[in-house]
Motif scaffolding. Structure first.
Motif, PDB file in Angstrom:
ATOM      1  N   GLU A  56     130.984  80.721  87.656  1.00 41.75           N
ATOM      2  CA  GLU A  56     131.919  81.202  86.377  1.00 41.75           C
ATOM      3  C   GLU A  56     131.139  81.371  85.023  1.00 41.75           C
ATOM      4  OE1 GLU A  56     135.440  82.159  84.206  1.00 41.75           O
ATOM      5  OE2 GLU A  56     135.069  82.101  86.300  1.00 41.75           O
ATOM      6  N   ARG A  57     130.239  80.175  84.629  1.00 40.54           N
ATOM      7  CA  ARG A  57     129.333  80.265  83.558  1.00 40.54           C
ATOM      8  C   ARG A  57     128.654  81.436  83.521  1.00 40.54           C
ATOM      9  NH1 ARG A  57     124.248  79.058  82.277  1.00 40.54           N
ATOM     10  NH2 ARG A  57     123.882  78.304  84.373  1.00 40.54           N
ATOM     11  N   GLN A  60     130.459  84.470  82.791  1.00 41.36           N
ATOM     12  CA  GLN A  60     131.212  84.305  81.293  1.00 41.36           C
ATOM     13  C   GLN A  60     129.822  84.826  80.451  1.00 41.36           C
ATOM     14  OE1 GLN A  60     134.316  84.443  80.028  1.00 41.36           O
ATOM     15  NE2 GLN A  60     134.823  84.436  82.278  1.00 41.36           N
ATOM     16  N   SER A  61     128.937  84.348  80.665  1.00 41.00           N
ATOM     17  CA  SER A  61     127.615  84.675  79.914  1.00 41.00           C
ATOM     18  C   SER A  61     127.445  86.320  79.987  1.00 41.00           C
ATOM     19  CB  SER A  61     126.475  83.835  80.545  1.00 41.00           C
ATOM     20  OG  SER A  61     124.924  84.161  79.689  1.00 41.00           O
ATOM     21  N   LEU A  63     129.674  88.592  80.549  1.00 43.72           N
ATOM     22  CA  LEU A  63     130.713  89.158  79.606  1.00 43.72           C
ATOM     23  C   LEU A  63     130.561  89.179  78.218  1.00 43.72           C
ATOM     24  CD1 LEU A  63     133.827  88.050  81.986  1.00 43.72           C
ATOM     25  CD2 LEU A  63     132.612  90.346  81.887  1.00 43.72           C
ATOM     26  N   ARG A  64     130.142  87.689  77.891  1.00 48.18           N
ATOM     27  CA  ARG A  64     129.739  87.691  76.146  1.00 48.18           C
ATOM     28  C   ARG A  64     128.730  88.600  75.759  1.00 48.18           C
ATOM     29  NH1 ARG A  64     130.423  82.313  77.673  1.00 48.18           N
ATOM     30  NH2 ARG A  64     128.227  81.956  78.016  1.00 48.18           N
ATOM     31  N   GLN A 103     134.704  91.506  88.547  1.00 48.27           N
ATOM     32  CA  GLN A 103     135.011  90.732  87.164  1.00 48.27           C
ATOM     33  C   GLN A 103     134.924  91.499  86.046  1.00 48.27           C
ATOM     34  OE1 GLN A 103     134.501  86.521  87.824  1.00 48.27           O
ATOM     35  NE2 GLN A 103     133.250  87.140  89.533  1.00 48.27           N
TER      36      GLN A 103
END
Length: 110
Positions: A56-57, A60-61, A63-64, A103
């Motif tokens: 997940e991390r 998310q990285s 996606l940021r 995702q």
């Protein structure tokens, strides 16, 4: 057109002849050649040793990163080589890539 290239050392332009991790000159990196040949703005988000984001991390990285460089017209992902080098099977690598790609928001963000 704005293109984001997200990948591993092949995208980064790592020169394996260098002991300390130097890069090929811009005239020899495929990302820079893509920009020259197309006239597009091409963003190089290559990183040596990168594997397909699984946690997940890691997702998310990514996606940021995607949000920070928007708008992006085209996303090119070149990953999987390091996963295979780390002993993941081709089937496992393909499955990880599929899960990662699912995702990513497909609509263009403004």
């Amino acid at each position: 057109m704005r293109i984001l290239c997200f990948g591993d050392s092949n995208t980064y332009g790592y020169d394996p002849r260098s002991y300390f991790g130097s890069r090929y000159d811009a005239e020899n990196r495929w990302v820079d050649l893509l920009a020259i040949q197309t006239g597009c703005e091409v963003l190089n988000a290559g990183q040596n040793g990168r594997e397909i984001p699984r946690t997940e991390r890691e997702v998310q990285s990514f996606l940021r990163l995607l949000t920070s460089v928007n708008p992006v017209d085209l996303l090119i992902i070149m990953l999987g080589s390091n996963d295979l080098l780390q002993g993941h099977s081709a089937a496992s690598t393909a499955s990880s890539m599929k899960q990662f790609l699912q995702q990513i928001p497909m609509e263009k963000q403004k």
